[in-house]
Design a protein around this motif. Structure first.
Motif, short mmCIF file in Angstrom:
data_model
loop_
_atom_site.label_atom_id
_atom_site.label_comp_id
_atom_site.label_asym_id
_atom_site.label_seq_id
_atom_site.Cartn_x
_atom_site.Cartn_y
_atom_site.Cartn_z
N SER A 24 4.36 -5.87 10.51
CA SER A 24 6.13 -6.15 10.75
C SER A 24 6.77 -5.98 12.12
O SER A 24 7.51 -6.05 12.10
CB SER A 24 6.30 -4.86 10.21
N ARG A 73 6.02 4.53 5.04
CA ARG A 73 5.07 4.86 4.30
C ARG A 73 5.38 6.23 4.66
O ARG A 73 4.40 6.93 5.06
CB ARG A 73 4.30 4.26 4.31
N GLY A 89 4.09 -4.69 5.72
CA GLY A 89 4.89 -3.88 4.88
C GLY A 89 5.96 -3.51 5.25
O GLY A 89 7.30 -3.30 4.05
N SER A 90 6.06 -2.37 6.13
CA SER A 90 6.86 -1.84 6.99
C SER A 90 8.88 -1.72 5.84
O SER A 90 9.77 -1.83 5.57
CB SER A 90 6.93 -0.72 7.22
N LYS A 93 0.75 -1.42 -0.18
CA LYS A 93 -0.54 -0.04 -0.33
C LYS A 93 1.05 0.92 0.09
O LYS A 93 2.22 1.11 0.68
CB LYS A 93 -1.00 0.49 1.07
C1 LIG Z 1 -0.50 -1.95 6.44
C2 LIG Z 1 -1.31 -3.13 6.78
C3 LIG Z 1 0.40 -4.02 7.16
C4 LIG Z 1 0.74 -4.18 6.99
O1 LIG Z 1 2.47 -2.99 8.48
P1 LIG Z 1 3.66 -2.46 8.36
O2 LIG Z 1 3.38 -2.48 10.04
O3 LIG Z 1 4.17 -1.60 7.21
O4 LIG Z 1 4.24 -4.40 8.47
C5 LIG Z 1 -1.33 -5.47 7.79
N1 LIG Z 1 -1.93 -5.54 8.24
C6 LIG Z 1 -2.90 -4.18 7.36
C7 LIG Z 1 -4.40 -4.55 8.07
C8 LIG Z 1 -2.47 -3.70 7.44
O5 LIG Z 1 -2.94 -2.50 6.56
#
Ligand SMILES: *Cc1c(COP(=O)(O)O)cnc(C)c1O
Length: 224
Positions: free
Chosen positions: A197, A221, A214-215, A26
């Motif tokens: 993460s 982000r 993600g991060s 995202k």
């Molecule tokens: C953004 C998101 C993640 C990933 O988050 P990070 O901390 O960047 O790993 C996981 N699950 C959901 C539902 C998210 O919205």
């Protein structure tokens, strides 16, 4: 700084065999996703319908797309034709809409039911009682265009590791209970999506089968 490919490899190394790594892309542009793709990664997660659809259209068709965020009912129809798994089903009304759209395309849509395990009341999800009430209703049992593949949850955002473990543990326990009761005959009820993460290693200890990271893969982000 490590590359995206190196970050993915490092996380994969910490996951038990068979645990799926969903790369949460995202806010990240297509070129960045393609870096992960070119390193062999095929499983990505997005939390906004518009962004998910645009990326699906622009990027290679062998990507497995997961909808991980809160989903509005009026947007279900846009993702149903291609989405691999919808993680955040947090109400009966949403599930009914997914069933309806699944019927429209003569398909069966794979979903996870989101359970509220965190202390913050901002996080979406069913309580255990609401979940059981839905699962036992005739209306639920008559649905033919959704397949409940398991549960999803998010722990409290905290430094208190014991609390995080306790919350993941409670979701894993509920998953086990449902597997032994309502979903006894359902071999497809086998996914437990938990861990991001900051907490995926705890989630894995508690039996997560899918982590959404993600991060730690793509860096932080920028929202604007
Ligand atoms: C953004 C998101 C993640 C990933 O988050 P990070 O901390 O960047 O790993 C996981 N699950 C959901 C539902 C998210 O919205």
């Amino acid at each position: 700084m490590a590359s995206i490919a190196e970050n993915i490899a490092a996380i994969q190394n910490r996951l038990p065999e068979g645990t799926k790594l969903i790369a949460v892309s995202k806010t990240k542009p297509n070129e960045v996703i393609m870096e992960a793709y070119d390193a062999g990664h095929r499983v990505f997660g997005e939390n906004k319908v518009q962004e998910l659809v645009a990326k699906y259209e622009a990027l290679p068709k062998d990507i497995e797309w997961h909808m991980i965020g809160h989903l509005q009912r009026n947007k279900v129809k846009f993702i149903v034709p291609f989405v691999h798994l919808i993680h955040g089903v947090d109400s009966f009304r949403l599930l009914k809409e997914i069933n309806k759209q699944g019927k429209n395309i003569s398909g069966v849509i794979d979903v996870l039911l989101q359970v509220h395990i965190a202390q913050e009341d901002t996080k979406f999800g069913f309580s255990k009682e609401e979940l059981l009430e839905m699962l036992e209703s005739d209306e639920f049992q008559a649905m033919e265009h959704v397949r409940i593949c398991g549960l999803m949850g998010m722990a409290t955002y905290t430094e208190d590791n014991d609390l995080i473990k306790k919350e993941f543990g409670s979701l894993a326990y509920l998953f086990g209970e449902l597997k032994a009761s309502n979903f006894r005959e359902a071999d497809y009820f086998n996914q437990l999506s938990m861990g991001m993460s900051s907490d995926y290693e705890f989630a894995v200890q508690k039996g997560s089968t899918m982590v959404r990271v993600g991060s730690s893969i793509f860096g932080s982000r920028n929202y604007n």
